[in-house]
Structure formats: structure tokens, C-alpha cells
Write a protein that holds these residues in place. Sequence first.
Motif, PDB file in Angstrom:
ATOM      1  N   THR A   1       0.344  -4.105 -14.795  1.00 46.67           N
ATOM      2  CA  THR A   1      -0.382  -2.880 -15.112  1.00 46.67           C
ATOM      3  C   THR A   1       0.521  -1.667 -15.333  1.00 46.67           C
ATOM      4  N   GLY A   2       1.685  -1.642 -14.687  1.00 45.43           N
ATOM      5  CA  GLY A   2       2.553  -0.470 -14.760  1.00 45.43           C
ATOM      6  C   GLY A   2       2.009   0.702 -13.963  1.00 45.43           C
ATOM      7  N   SER A   3       1.056   0.437 -13.080  1.00 43.71           N
ATOM      8  CA  SER A   3       0.413   1.488 -12.298  1.00 43.71           C
ATOM      9  C   SER A   3       1.377   2.101 -11.279  1.00 43.71           C
ATOM     10  N   ILE A   4       1.536   3.420 -11.340  1.00 44.17           N
ATOM     11  CA  ILE A   4       2.399   4.129 -10.396  1.00 44.17           C
ATOM     12  C   ILE A   4       1.865   3.980  -8.978  1.00 44.17           C
ATOM     13  N   ASP A   5       0.547   4.039  -8.809  1.00 40.99           N
ATOM     14  CA  ASP A   5      -0.055   3.891  -7.484  1.00 40.99           C
ATOM     15  C   ASP A   5       0.277   2.524  -6.883  1.00 40.99           C
ATOM     16  N   THR A   6       0.247   1.486  -7.699  1.00 36.66           N
ATOM     17  CA  THR A   6       0.569   0.143  -7.211  1.00 36.66           C
ATOM     18  C   THR A   6       2.041   0.070  -6.823  1.00 36.66           C
ATOM     19  N   TYR A   7       2.903   0.711  -7.597  1.00 37.24           N
ATOM     20  CA  TYR A   7       4.335   0.724  -7.268  1.00 37.24           C
ATOM     21  C   TYR A   7       4.569   1.438  -5.936  1.00 37.24           C
ATOM     22  N   LEU A   8       3.904   2.573  -5.749  1.00 39.72           N
ATOM     23  CA  LEU A   8       4.048   3.312  -4.493  1.00 39.72           C
ATOM     24  C   LEU A   8       3.533   2.497  -3.310  1.00 39.72           C
ATOM     25  N   LEU A   9       2.440   1.772  -3.498  1.00 37.81           N
ATOM     26  CA  LEU A   9       1.936   0.878  -2.456  1.00 37.81           C
ATOM     27  C   LEU A   9       2.973  -0.201  -2.158  1.00 37.81           C
ATOM     28  N   PHE A  10       3.560  -0.777  -3.201  1.00 37.62           N
ATOM     29  CA  PHE A  10       4.595  -1.795  -3.036  1.00 37.62           C
ATOM     30  C   PHE A  10       5.757  -1.262  -2.193  1.00 37.62           C
ATOM     31  N   LYS A  11       6.222  -0.044  -2.502  1.00 39.27           N
ATOM     32  CA  LYS A  11       7.346   0.534  -1.765  1.00 39.27           C
ATOM     33  C   LYS A  11       6.985   0.787  -0.307  1.00 39.27           C
ATOM     34  N   GLU A  12       5.758   1.204  -0.024  1.00 40.09           N
ATOM     35  CA  GLU A  12       5.327   1.404   1.360  1.00 40.09           C
ATOM     36  C   GLU A  12       5.297   0.073   2.119  1.00 40.09           C
ATOM     37  N   LEU A  13       4.760  -0.954   1.475  1.00 36.68           N
ATOM     38  CA  LEU A  13       4.721  -2.274   2.104  1.00 36.68           C
ATOM     39  C   LEU A  13       6.129  -2.808   2.329  1.00 36.68           C
ATOM     40  N   GLU A  14       7.020  -2.549   1.401  1.00 35.13           N
ATOM     41  CA  GLU A  14       8.406  -3.004   1.520  1.00 35.13           C
ATOM     42  C   GLU A  14       9.099  -2.335   2.708  1.00 35.13           C
ATOM     43  N   LYS A  15       8.806  -1.058   2.937  1.00 33.67           N
ATOM     44  CA  LYS A  15       9.377  -0.342   4.085  1.00 33.67           C
ATOM     45  C   LYS A  15       8.877  -0.939   5.394  1.00 33.67           C
ATOM     46  N   GLU A  16       7.603  -1.286   5.442  1.00 33.03           N
ATOM     47  CA  GLU A  16       7.001  -1.822   6.653  1.00 33.03           C
ATOM     48  C   GLU A  16       7.487  -3.232   6.966  1.00 33.03           C
ATOM     49  N   HIS A  17       7.843  -3.992   5.930  1.00 31.11           N
ATOM     50  CA  HIS A  17       8.255  -5.385   6.104  1.00 31.11           C
ATOM     51  C   HIS A  17       9.515  -5.680   5.293  1.00 31.11           C
ATOM     52  N   PRO A  18      10.657  -5.105   5.707  1.00 37.03           N
ATOM     53  CA  PRO A  18      11.885  -5.293   4.912  1.00 37.03           C
ATOM     54  C   PRO A  18      12.351  -6.748   4.848  1.00 37.03           C
TER      55      PRO A  18
END
Length: 46
Positions: free
Chosen positions: A12-29
Motif C-alpha cells: 500500500t505504501g501507507s505511511i501509517d502502516t510504516y509507522l505502526l511497523f516501526k513501533e512494533l519493531e521497537k517493542e520486539h527487536p
Amino acid sequence: MLEFTWNIFKETGSIDTYLLFKELEKEHPENRITGEKKIEVDFPVV
């Protein structure tokens, strides 16, 4: 969950989805995605 979120972002290229991805990545490195594969370490790196 990271892989699913990344795949949605790729489609999708959705910025919101990317930001969600980065938050999840921080929580579970330990589940980071490199390219198309997850990093899994079976033994300590010396």
C-alpha cells in the motif's frame, strides 16, 4: 506480526502502516526483518 505489517506497507505504501511497523519493531527487536527474512540466532555471536 512484523512481517504482516511490512507486507501491508509494501503493497500500500501507507505511511501509517510504516509507522505502526516501526513501533512494533521497537517493542520486539528480536523479530526484526532483514530483506525478506527474519533474523534468527541459534547461538551467540562471538
